[in-house]
Enzyme design. Sequence first.
Site, PDB file in Angstrom:
ATOM      1  N   SER A 122     -10.772  -6.615   2.490  1.00  0.00           N
ATOM      2  CA  SER A 122     -10.310  -5.825   1.348  1.00  0.00           C
ATOM      3  C   SER A 122     -11.348  -5.963   0.245  1.00  0.00           C
ATOM      4  CB  SER A 122      -8.958  -6.387   0.879  1.00  0.00           C
ATOM      5  OG  SER A 122      -8.702  -6.097  -0.472  1.00  0.00           O
ATOM      6  N   TYR A 168      -2.767 -12.740  -1.337  1.00  0.00           N
ATOM      7  CA  TYR A 168      -3.479 -11.681  -0.597  1.00  0.00           C
ATOM      8  C   TYR A 168      -4.988 -11.841  -0.805  1.00  0.00           C
ATOM      9  CZ  TYR A 168      -4.539  -6.813   0.816  1.00  0.00           C
ATOM     10  OH  TYR A 168      -5.028  -5.683   1.417  1.00  0.00           O
TER      11      TYR A 168
HETATM   12  P1  NDP Z   1       0.614  -0.380   6.040  1.00  0.00           P
HETATM   13  O1  NDP Z   1       1.652  -1.159   5.297  1.00  0.00           O
HETATM   14  O2  NDP Z   1       0.588   1.098   5.900  1.00  0.00           O
HETATM   15  O3  NDP Z   1       0.679  -0.741   7.595  1.00  0.00           O
HETATM   16  C1  NDP Z   1       0.714  -2.088   7.987  1.00  0.00           C
HETATM   17  C2  NDP Z   1       0.851  -2.162   9.480  1.00  0.00           C
HETATM   18  O4  NDP Z   1       0.884  -3.554   9.868  1.00  0.00           O
HETATM   19  C3  NDP Z   1       2.145  -1.554   9.995  1.00  0.00           C
HETATM   20  O5  NDP Z   1       1.913  -1.018  11.274  1.00  0.00           O
HETATM   21  C4  NDP Z   1       3.066  -2.771  10.075  1.00  0.00           C
HETATM   22  O6  NDP Z   1       4.157  -2.516  10.945  1.00  0.00           O
HETATM   23  C5  NDP Z   1       2.090  -3.812  10.611  1.00  0.00           C
HETATM   24  N1  NDP Z   1       2.469  -5.204  10.402  1.00  0.00           N
HETATM   25  C6  NDP Z   1       2.787  -5.819   9.246  1.00  0.00           C
HETATM   26  N2  NDP Z   1       3.078  -7.113   9.473  1.00  0.00           N
HETATM   27  C7  NDP Z   1       2.934  -7.321  10.807  1.00  0.00           C
HETATM   28  C8  NDP Z   1       3.094  -8.433  11.648  1.00  0.00           C
HETATM   29  N3  NDP Z   1       3.472  -9.636  11.160  1.00  0.00           N
HETATM   30  N4  NDP Z   1       2.872  -8.303  12.974  1.00  0.00           N
HETATM   31  C9  NDP Z   1       2.490  -7.094  13.487  1.00  0.00           C
HETATM   32  N5  NDP Z   1       2.326  -6.002  12.728  1.00  0.00           N
HETATM   33  C10 NDP Z   1       2.550  -6.108  11.402  1.00  0.00           C
HETATM   34  O7  NDP Z   1      -0.783  -1.023   5.581  1.00  0.00           O
HETATM   35  P2  NDP Z   1      -2.251  -0.385   5.513  1.00  0.00           P
HETATM   36  O8  NDP Z   1      -2.481   0.530   6.646  1.00  0.00           O
HETATM   37  O9  NDP Z   1      -2.489   0.055   4.139  1.00  0.00           O
HETATM   38  O10 NDP Z   1      -3.114  -1.722   5.702  1.00  0.00           O
HETATM   39  C11 NDP Z   1      -3.708  -2.096   6.927  1.00  0.00           C
HETATM   40  C12 NDP Z   1      -4.672  -3.243   6.656  1.00  0.00           C
HETATM   41  O11 NDP Z   1      -5.656  -2.819   5.728  1.00  0.00           O
HETATM   42  C13 NDP Z   1      -4.009  -4.488   6.042  1.00  0.00           C
HETATM   43  O12 NDP Z   1      -4.631  -5.645   6.536  1.00  0.00           O
HETATM   44  C14 NDP Z   1      -4.319  -4.318   4.569  1.00  0.00           C
HETATM   45  O13 NDP Z   1      -4.307  -5.553   3.891  1.00  0.00           O
HETATM   46  C15 NDP Z   1      -5.711  -3.722   4.632  1.00  0.00           C
HETATM   47  N6  NDP Z   1      -6.118  -3.039   3.436  1.00  0.00           N
HETATM   48  C16 NDP Z   1      -5.432  -1.949   2.978  1.00  0.00           C
HETATM   49  C17 NDP Z   1      -5.854  -1.310   1.833  1.00  0.00           C
HETATM   50  C18 NDP Z   1      -5.166  -0.111   1.284  1.00  0.00           C
HETATM   51  O14 NDP Z   1      -5.552   0.331   0.177  1.00  0.00           O
HETATM   52  N7  NDP Z   1      -4.172   0.473   1.942  1.00  0.00           N
HETATM   53  C19 NDP Z   1      -7.026  -1.781   1.077  1.00  0.00           C
HETATM   54  C20 NDP Z   1      -7.663  -2.924   1.652  1.00  0.00           C
HETATM   55  C21 NDP Z   1      -7.218  -3.514   2.797  1.00  0.00           C
HETATM   56  P3  NDP Z   1       5.575  -3.291  10.820  1.00  0.00           P
HETATM   57  O15 NDP Z   1       5.829  -3.531   9.372  1.00  0.00           O
HETATM   58  O16 NDP Z   1       6.529  -2.335  11.457  1.00  0.00           O
HETATM   59  O17 NDP Z   1       5.403  -4.553  11.621  1.00  0.00           O
END
Ligand code: NDP
Length: 256
Positions: A147, A160
């Site tokens: 990130s 985070y």
């Molecule tokens: P979302 O919240 O849109 O999606 C997160 C995904 O992770 C979902 O599929 C969720 O499904 C899954 N997930 C969460 N916890 C778990 C777990 N314990 N085990 C398995 N699956 C899990 O997030 P983003 O797409 O925005 O983010 C994706 C990555 O990118 C993350 O690591 C985030 O920190 C990083 N990121 C995002 C940014 C942004 O601006 N959006 C910026 C910088 C980094 P479910 O909850 O159903 O398990």
Amino acid sequence: MSRSLFDLSGRTALITGSSRGIGLALAQGLAESGATVVVNSRQQAAVDAAVAQLQGMGLKAQGAAFDVADQAAVEAAFAAFDAQGLAIDIVVNNAGIQHREPLLDVSLEDWSRVINTNLTAAFVVGRTAARRMIERGTGGKIINIGSLTSEAARATVAPYTVAKGGIKMLSKAMAAEWAMHGIQANSIGPGYILTDMNEALVNNAAFDAWVKASNPTQRWGRPDELVGTAIYLASGASNYVNGQIIYVDGGWLAVL
Ligand code: NDP
């Protein structure tokens, strides 16, 4: 010749947290480059829906619903891959959660939950996959999703920030130990991307205006804008790139 450098045919990629958002976009992108992708999240129904969506596009996808923060569940998932003869060549440690609260108020429970999901899980999933890559002698690719907070701290997101700073160093540690086995581990640091994780921020007029004003590109990023970097780091095009983090942020860090 140079186009084939990016070809992922015959490769299998596990993308954690790929039922929606960035993970789903990366799963689609890697599959469009020829990989078989394994879609993951904690919810079976959401995994099934994402797999159906990708298969509907003619892509090779299957699902594995498990909690990446549960080591026993990770081990069981890889044992099931072994039983199917599914060799994971590419891991994208993408699953993540956010928690917004002043550091003075963060409970140990919330701290641990965020660190476990965003950092410890990448170590556990990465190591579980790497053991098999080393045993097979095939090498492999590990992409850890960091990130902007891998580089810069922001108020109210301390656990985070610590986890994502750790992700940057985890890639370096993996590279240091596993390069000799033909494994490359790198990080991608997305900027502010339009996904469910940021829904409340997008709908907050002041925050939305700040994101646009603080970024030279003057807008939020889209999940599909991370795909090219992921394909590069998953493919033979990056075979001598190891332990790096590539920020995909529209230039946000460039003017920080
Ligand atoms: P979302 O919240 O849109 O999606 C997160 C995904 O992770 C979902 O599929 C969720 O499904 C899954 N997930 C969460 N916890 C778990 C777990 N314990 N085990 C398995 N699956 C899990 O997030 P983003 O797409 O925005 O983010 C994706 C990555 O990118 C993350 O690591 C985030 O920190 C990083 N990121 C995002 C940014 C942004 O601006 N959006 C910026 C910088 C980094 P479910 O909850 O159903 O398990």
